[in-house]
Design an enzyme around this catalytic site. Structure first.
Site, short mmCIF file in Angstrom:
data_model
loop_
_atom_site.label_atom_id
_atom_site.label_comp_id
_atom_site.label_asym_id
_atom_site.label_seq_id
_atom_site.Cartn_x
_atom_site.Cartn_y
_atom_site.Cartn_z
N ASP A 1 0.85 -1.19 0.00
CA ASP A 1 0.00 0.00 0.00
C ASP A 1 0.89 1.24 0.00
O ASP A 1 1.75 1.40 0.87
CB ASP A 1 -0.91 -0.02 1.24
CG ASP A 1 -1.94 1.09 1.21
OD1 ASP A 1 -2.14 1.69 0.14
OD2 ASP A 1 -2.54 1.36 2.27
N MET A 2 0.68 2.12 -0.98
CA MET A 2 1.49 3.33 -1.07
C MET A 2 1.11 4.29 0.07
O MET A 2 -0.04 4.34 0.51
CB MET A 2 1.27 4.02 -2.42
CG MET A 2 1.50 3.13 -3.61
SD MET A 2 3.13 2.35 -3.63
CE MET A 2 4.17 3.79 -3.77
N TYR B 1 -1.17 10.36 -3.32
CA TYR B 1 -1.37 11.58 -4.09
C TYR B 1 -0.40 12.66 -3.66
O TYR B 1 0.13 13.42 -4.49
CB TYR B 1 -2.81 12.08 -3.92
CG TYR B 1 -3.86 11.22 -4.60
CD1 TYR B 1 -3.53 10.01 -5.18
CD2 TYR B 1 -5.19 11.62 -4.63
CE1 TYR B 1 -4.49 9.23 -5.79
CE2 TYR B 1 -6.16 10.84 -5.24
CZ TYR B 1 -5.80 9.64 -5.81
OH TYR B 1 -6.74 8.86 -6.41
N ASP C 1 -3.27 2.70 -5.89
CA ASP C 1 -2.12 2.66 -4.98
C ASP C 1 -2.05 1.37 -4.15
O ASP C 1 -1.40 1.35 -3.11
CB ASP C 1 -2.15 3.87 -4.04
CG ASP C 1 -3.42 3.92 -3.20
OD1 ASP C 1 -4.36 3.16 -3.50
OD2 ASP C 1 -3.47 4.71 -2.25
N GLU C 2 -2.71 0.29 -4.59
CA GLU C 2 -2.68 -0.97 -3.85
C GLU C 2 -2.38 -2.13 -4.79
O GLU C 2 -2.91 -2.19 -5.90
CB GLU C 2 -4.03 -1.23 -3.17
CG GLU C 2 -4.35 -0.31 -2.02
CD GLU C 2 -5.67 -0.70 -1.39
OE1 GLU C 2 -5.68 -1.55 -0.48
OE2 GLU C 2 -6.70 -0.14 -1.81
#
Length: 692
Positions: A18-19, A23, A120-121
């Site tokens: 997970d980032m 954003y 983002d996952e």
């Protein structure tokens, strides 16, 4: 409803990456001066500073939350930098974030099966890589361990400040550990290495969870952020789930979770352990009951699917409060913007990834202020997707009107029309799904028409034959529409190598042979397909009442040896008229191929020229030829009753103008003119121009 999938193996190694406030990281990479500064990304709507959609960890320390507006965040943290999300067509443009996410996916997919879950996952199945490491280079044999690995968190392991990393290193390199724990340790080494590669190549940090299935890995990835990873051993599953609120579990945040709280008094996932599988099945059915029983014990057999690209595209916008859309024209305006963005993304996916979407879906959130059924949801509507911005807009509007009719009821819908009658749209989105890869070797039908002079001059003669070779579709296929996707796989480039030639169907091989042959001269350049010739004669006979037209044209063909050879060669070919006839009755146009074949085998016209002409008879040789034609060819006009509304008009519009007029005449013969220009048939269109 959830689907119960028991685990086939308890030795899998699954990671969820997970980032970290993704954003914000993308904007910080654009503006390096923002690094280390409290930063937030806000919506394009400037009301009260805009809504926060991402908050950096530096800003979170001051108490800034995503639920705040920009003005409120500045009061809490005066030093915060507010960056507006990019805007296009009056709404947020997330393309820069999607592209950045693709960079990360490319790196993570190097070590195992990769499933992109969102922007983002990412899920990773590292089982094979972990097993290989355990055999070739097990953790207990490593002389040194990287700093990033010992920074890991092992759930259930006591971490006491300064000794925490030492304990983690010891747990990862135990020689007496079970095989399952050793595989997890190998997974921790692999994920730490991947995370470092992501940081070096993209400047983004990410967190991860490593466990035996997707469910546990997802829960663990958010436990220690940012830029850290958490390992969930099998022995610590009960600790992870025991105190987890029931609403925090995936698929339990809605009605099912509420029912568990009210009906069974369940507050945490661990509370489900007190119920037997039979009891849960009694309340929620066999499948859901088994899923709940497995979930309480950390069991999930859901696999990581190989997917580097998104399996759907969507574009949406919300209209809260007074900005709700209350008329059909206002909805149509925003549908136009959303469909334009969706069309661009679909076209990019088609060009870059060679994929086609098949289903268009419209979703909306609405309210009714003067109705007791105000709780009723606006129904989602779907239809087959047609490529092209105008087509997507047209279909999306039809779907909305169908949904509004169902939402309001037919009577209220007729009364309201385009005016405000107490309904409003607070959310609107269009999406494209069922995306699959294009089969190799296919071309667009328009590419064929545009390139027919560039590839091979002789293609003009076989153009009708290429259309004949297209599959005969029934109205049930493609929802009753004749689409380019249905025809494309049958129209391919005529320049294929020798090896490919032998793998083609017989009729495709004949096309290639025709393309290599010498062009006939202008006296013998009549279309050689017997079906096309017979149909053209029938058309002339019906429109001009000229019975000699068919006789004249076939006799001209018989006078040429080239025409005789091509008659035999193309015997049995379909004509484009067969397609439209089969749509109505399911039967092909009945043409006597055997009789036509016998014509080509009959004596030439010179054999009859010695016979004296009869009085009041045609020219010499014509009576015998006419007799043979009448005895061998029986033409019956088919009953044309095809409903033109069932044909996709946009497909017909892409054809040349001359062919469009003729097709329209075929479909509606009662509107055909009384005269037809000589040699205006579809076969004549593809013939080379005669030298004058």
């Amino acid at each position: 409803m959830p689907v119960s999938r028991p685990e086939l193996s308890d030795s899998r190694v699954i990671a969820h990456v997970d980032m970290d406030c993704f954003y914000v990281q993308v904007e910080q990479r654009k503006q390096q001066s923002l690094r280390g500064q409290p930063t937030a990304v806000v919506q394009y709507n400037s009301w009260q500073g805009g809504g926060l959609i991402a908050v950096s960890y530096e800003a979170r320390k001051f108490g800034v939350k995503r639920s705040m507006r920009g003005d409120e965040a500045k009061k809490v943290c005066p030093e915060i930098h507010l960056v507006q999300v990019p805007v296009a067509r009056g709404k947020a443009d997330l393309n820069s974030y999607r592209n950045a996410g693709s960079e990360v996916v490319t790196i993570l997919s190097r070590r195992g099966r990769c499933e992109r879950a969102s922007i983002d996952e990412v899920y990773l199945d590292l089982t094979i890589a972990a097993e290989a490491m355990l055999v070739d280079n097990p953790p207990e044999c490593l002389e040194t361990i990287s700093e990033e690995v010992v920074k890991s968190h092992v759930l259930g392991l006591e971490e006491d400040g300064s000794n925490a990393r030492e304990k983690v290193g010891h747990w990862l390199t135990r020689s007496d550990a079970s095989r399952r724990d050793k595989l997890l340790a190998c997974g921790a080494f692999i994920v730490a290495e991947l995370r470092l590669q992501v940081l070096e190549e993209t400047e983004f940090t990410c967190s991860a969870g490593i466990a035996h299935n997707k469910m546990l890995a997802k829960l663990a990835s958010g436990m220690n952020k940012p830029a850290q990873q958490t390992v969930v051993p099998f022995s610590s599953i009960c600790k992870l789930l025991g105190m987890l609120p029931i609403k925090k579990m995936k698929q339990l945040g809605g009605k099912l979770g509420t029912s568990l709280q009210i009906d069974l008094g369940v507050k945490t996932v661990g509370d489900l352990l007190q119920f037997s599988e039979e009891k849960l099945q009694e309340y929620y059915g066999v499948n859901t009951g088994s899923w709940l029983w497995n979930t309480a014990r950390g069991i999930s057999g859901e696999e990581v699917k190989e997917r580097l690209l998104p399996n759907s595209h969507g574009s949406g916008k919300t209209f809260p409060g007074p900005r709700a859309l209350k008329t059909v024209p206002s909805v149509e305006k925003w549908l136009s913007e959303l469909c334009e963005e969706l069309s661009e993304r679909l076209q990019f996916d088609l060009e870059q990834n060679k994929r086609i979407a098949h289903t268009l879906t419209l979703h909306a959130h609405a309210y009714k202020s003067n109705d007791i059924d105000s709780f009723k949801k606006f129904p989602s509507k779907s239809c087959p997707l047609r490529y092209g911005t105008s087509k997507i807009k047209e279909d999306a509007l039809i779907l909305f009107q169908a949904g509004l009719r169902e939402y309001l009821g037919l009577y209220n819908f007729k009364i309201s029309g385009n005016q405000n009658s107490g309904w409003g749209i607070t959310g609107l989105s269009v999406s494209a799904s069922k995306i699959i890869a294009i089969p190799s070797g296919t071309r667009s039908i328009m590419n064929y028409f545009h390139n027919q002079q560039e590839t091979c001059p002789q293609v003009k003669l076989s153009s009708e034959k290429l259309i004949q070779d297209a599959p005969l579709l029934s109205p049930s296929e493609n929802g009753g529409h004749m689409t380019l996707q249905s025809i494309e796989p049958w129209i391919s480039c005529s320049e294929e190598d020798e090896e490919t030639k032998h793998s083609l169907p017989l009729d495709r091989q004949l096309d290639k042979e025709m393309c290599k042959e010498k062009l006939p001269d202008k006296e013998t350049s009549i279309c050689s397909s017997p079906d096309a010739e017979v149909y053209r004669g029938w058309e002339k006979d019906q429109t001009e009442s000229n019975g000699d037209y068919l006789t004249e044209k076939i006799r001209d063909s018989l006078e040429s040896e080239e025409g005789k050879r091509k008659l035999n060669k193309e015997k049995g070919m379909s004509t484009i008229s067969r397609y439209f006839q089969s749509q109505n009755s399911g039967d092909l146009l009945k043409v006597e191929h055997a009789s036509t074949s016998k014509l080509s085998e009959s004596p030439s016209l010179s054999d009859h020229q010695s016979e004296p002409p009869q009085e009041n008879s045609p020219a010499r040789g014509e009576s015998s030829v006419d007799a043979r034609l009448c005895s061998h060819i029986k033409l019956k006009r088919p009953a044309w009753s095809y409903d033109i509304d069932e044909i996709d008009q946009d497909v017909l519009n892409e054809l040349p103008k001359q062919i469009q007029e003729e097709v329209q005449a075929w479909l509606r013969p009662q509107k055909r003119p009384h005269t037809v220009k000589r040699d205006s048939g579809i076969a004549r269109y593809f013939l080379p121009a005669k030298n004058k």
